[in-house]
Design a protein around this motif. Structure first.
Motif, PDB file in Angstrom:
ATOM      1  N   UNK A  65       0.834  -1.208   0.000  1.00  0.00           N
ATOM      2  CA  UNK A  65       0.000   0.000   0.000  1.00  0.00           C
ATOM      3  C   UNK A  65       0.870   1.261   0.000  1.00  0.00           C
ATOM      4  N   UNK A  66       1.932   1.266   0.812  1.00  0.00           N
ATOM      5  CA  UNK A  66       2.820   2.442   0.858  1.00  0.00           C
ATOM      6  C   UNK A  66       3.560   2.630  -0.459  1.00  0.00           C
ATOM      7  N   UNK A  67       3.955   1.526  -1.082  1.00  0.00           N
ATOM      8  CA  UNK A  67       4.645   1.627  -2.370  1.00  0.00           C
ATOM      9  C   UNK A  67       3.719   2.267  -3.400  1.00  0.00           C
ATOM     10  N   UNK A  68       2.450   1.823  -3.432  1.00  0.00           N
ATOM     11  CA  UNK A  68       1.490   2.412  -4.385  1.00  0.00           C
ATOM     12  C   UNK A  68       1.227   3.878  -4.076  1.00  0.00           C
ATOM     13  N   UNK A  69       1.075   4.207  -2.795  1.00  0.00           N
ATOM     14  CA  UNK A  69       0.852   5.605  -2.412  1.00  0.00           C
ATOM     15  C   UNK A  69       2.056   6.459  -2.816  1.00  0.00           C
ATOM     16  N   UNK A  70       3.257   5.936  -2.585  1.00  0.00           N
ATOM     17  CA  UNK A  70       4.473   6.668  -2.962  1.00  0.00           C
ATOM     18  C   UNK A  70       4.534   6.936  -4.453  1.00  0.00           C
ATOM     19  N   UNK A  71       4.162   5.941  -5.246  1.00  0.00           N
ATOM     20  CA  UNK A  71       4.161   6.130  -6.708  1.00  0.00           C
ATOM     21  C   UNK A  71       3.188   7.232  -7.110  1.00  0.00           C
ATOM     22  N   UNK A  72       2.004   7.260  -6.449  1.00  0.00           N
ATOM     23  CA  UNK A  72       1.019   8.293  -6.785  1.00  0.00           C
ATOM     24  C   UNK A  72       1.509   9.666  -6.358  1.00  0.00           C
ATOM     25  N   UNK A  73       2.015   9.779  -5.120  1.00  0.00           N
ATOM     26  CA  UNK A  73       2.439  11.083  -4.608  1.00  0.00           C
ATOM     27  C   UNK A  73       3.629  11.639  -5.370  1.00  0.00           C
ATOM     28  N   UNK A  74       4.493  10.755  -5.874  1.00  0.00           N
ATOM     29  CA  UNK A  74       5.693  11.196  -6.594  1.00  0.00           C
ATOM     30  C   UNK A  74       5.329  12.085  -7.782  1.00  0.00           C
ATOM     31  N   UNK A  75       4.153  11.811  -8.368  1.00  0.00           N
ATOM     32  CA  UNK A  75       3.736  12.552  -9.572  1.00  0.00           C
ATOM     33  C   UNK A  75       2.601  13.531  -9.278  1.00  0.00           C
ATOM     34  N   UNK A  76       2.328  13.784  -8.008  1.00  0.00           N
ATOM     35  CA  UNK A  76       1.203  14.656  -7.636  1.00  0.00           C
ATOM     36  C   UNK A  76       1.699  16.076  -7.350  1.00  0.00           C
ATOM     37  N   UNK A  77       1.301  17.012  -8.187  1.00  0.00           N
ATOM     38  CA  UNK A  77       1.777  18.383  -8.048  1.00  0.00           C
ATOM     39  C   UNK A  77       1.216  19.102  -6.816  1.00  0.00           C
TER      40      UNK A  77
ATOM     41  N   UNK B 260       4.770  21.871  -8.945  1.00  0.00           N
ATOM     42  CA  UNK B 260       5.856  20.875  -9.020  1.00  0.00           C
ATOM     43  C   UNK B 260       5.454  19.576  -8.349  1.00  0.00           C
ATOM     44  N   UNK B 261       6.020  18.497  -8.840  1.00  0.00           N
ATOM     45  CA  UNK B 261       5.983  17.231  -8.109  1.00  0.00           C
ATOM     46  C   UNK B 261       7.420  16.719  -8.009  1.00  0.00           C
ATOM     47  N   UNK B 262       7.597  15.585  -7.392  1.00  0.00           N
ATOM     48  CA  UNK B 262       8.955  15.046  -7.240  1.00  0.00           C
ATOM     49  C   UNK B 262       9.624  14.879  -8.607  1.00  0.00           C
ATOM     50  N   UNK B 263       8.841  14.429  -9.585  1.00  0.00           N
ATOM     51  CA  UNK B 263       9.398  14.141 -10.905  1.00  0.00           C
ATOM     52  C   UNK B 263       9.842  15.403 -11.638  1.00  0.00           C
ATOM     53  N   UNK B 264       9.436  16.592 -11.169  1.00  0.00           N
ATOM     54  CA  UNK B 264       9.935  17.818 -11.795  1.00  0.00           C
ATOM     55  C   UNK B 264      11.464  17.842 -11.702  1.00  0.00           C
ATOM     56  N   UNK B 265      11.994  17.438 -10.565  1.00  0.00           N
ATOM     57  CA  UNK B 265      13.445  17.441 -10.356  1.00  0.00           C
ATOM     58  C   UNK B 265      14.047  16.036 -10.405  1.00  0.00           C
ATOM     59  N   UNK B 266      13.227  15.038 -10.175  1.00  0.00           N
ATOM     60  CA  UNK B 266      13.705  13.650 -10.203  1.00  0.00           C
ATOM     61  C   UNK B 266      12.950  12.915 -11.309  1.00  0.00           C
ATOM     62  N   UNK B 267      13.250  13.303 -12.548  1.00  0.00           N
ATOM     63  CA  UNK B 267      12.530  12.812 -13.724  1.00  0.00           C
ATOM     64  C   UNK B 267      12.938  11.369 -14.058  1.00  0.00           C
ATOM     65  N   UNK B 268      11.982  10.427 -14.059  1.00  0.00           N
ATOM     66  CA  UNK B 268      12.316   9.040 -14.406  1.00  0.00           C
ATOM     67  C   UNK B 268      13.046   8.908 -15.738  1.00  0.00           C
ATOM     68  N   UNK B 269      12.774   9.833 -16.678  1.00  0.00           N
ATOM     69  CA  UNK B 269      13.438   9.779 -17.986  1.00  0.00           C
ATOM     70  C   UNK B 269      14.914  10.163 -17.901  1.00  0.00           C
TER      71      UNK B 269
END
Ligand code: HEC
Length: 131
Positions: A52-64, A72-81
Motif C-alpha cells: 500500500x505504501x509503495x502504491x501511495x508513494x508512486x502516486x504522490x511522486x507525480x502529484x503536483x 511541481x511534483x517530485x518528478x519535476x526534479x527527479x525525472x524518471x526519464x
C-alpha cells in the motif's frame, strides 16, 4: 626524453619487474561472487515497507499538489526519464527560485547509507523531513 632519463626509466622498469612480487600461481584464480540481483533493501522496523505504501508513494511522486502551489511534483526534479534526476547543473527550487545544488538521481536510493550531497541524512525517513 634525454638519454639519462631513458636509462633511468628502463632501470626503474627492470627493478620493478624483479623486486615486485609476482602473482603466485599456487594461490589460484581470484574467486569473485557471481553477479546477482541486489537483495531487497531493508526498511526500519518503525516504517516497514508495504504494498500500500509503495502504491501511495508512486502516486504522490507525480502529484503536483505536494508543492503547495500545484506547480511541481517530485518528478519535476527527479525525472524518471533522466535517471530520476533533472540533468540541470543547478536544480530549480520553489517557484521562481533556484536551488544551490543539483538533484541526485534516485535509482537504488534505498541502498544509500547517507543522503544529500553533504550526507546530512542517514535514512530516507530523515531525508524526507529535511529541507
Ligand atoms: C525543486 C526540485 C526538487 C523537487 C521538487 C524534489 N527534489 Fe528531491 N532533491 C532535490 C535536490 C536539489 C536534492 C539534493 C539536495 C542536497 O543535497 O542538499 C534532492 C535530494 C533528494 C533525495 C536524496 C538523494 C540522495 O542520493 O542523497 C531524495 C531521496 C529526494 N530528493 C526525494 C524527493 C522526493 C520523494 C520528492 C517529492 C516529494 C522530491 N525529492 C522533490 C531537488 C528536488
Amino acid at each position: 626524453m634525454s638519454p639519462a632519463r631513458a636509462v633511468l626509466l628502463i632501470f626503474a622498469l627492470l627493478a620493478g619487474a624483479f623486486l615486485l612480487p609476482s602473482p603466485s600461481p599456487a594461490a589460484g584464480p581470484v574467486s569473485l561472487p557471481a553477479l546477482a540481483p541486489l537483495p531487497l533493501p531493508t526498511s526500519p522496523p518503525e516504517n516497514p515497507t508495504t504494498p500500500e505504501k509503495v502504491n501511495l508513494g508512486k502516486m504522490l511522486f507525480f502529484d503536483r499538489r505536494l508543492s503547495g502551489d500545484g506547480t511541481m511534483n517530485c518528478a519535476t526534479c527527479h525525472d524518471p526519464e533522466n535517471g530520476f534526476a533533472d540533468a540541470l547543473p543547478i536544480s530549480l527550487s520553489y517557484p521562481t527560485t533556484r536551488n544551490w545544488r543539483n538533484s541526485p538521481g534516485l535509482v537504488n536510493v534505498a541502498y544509500r547509507k547517507t543522503l544529500f550531497h553533504d550526507g546530512r541524512a542517514t535514512s530516507l525517513e530523515e531525508q524526507a523531513l529535511s529541507r
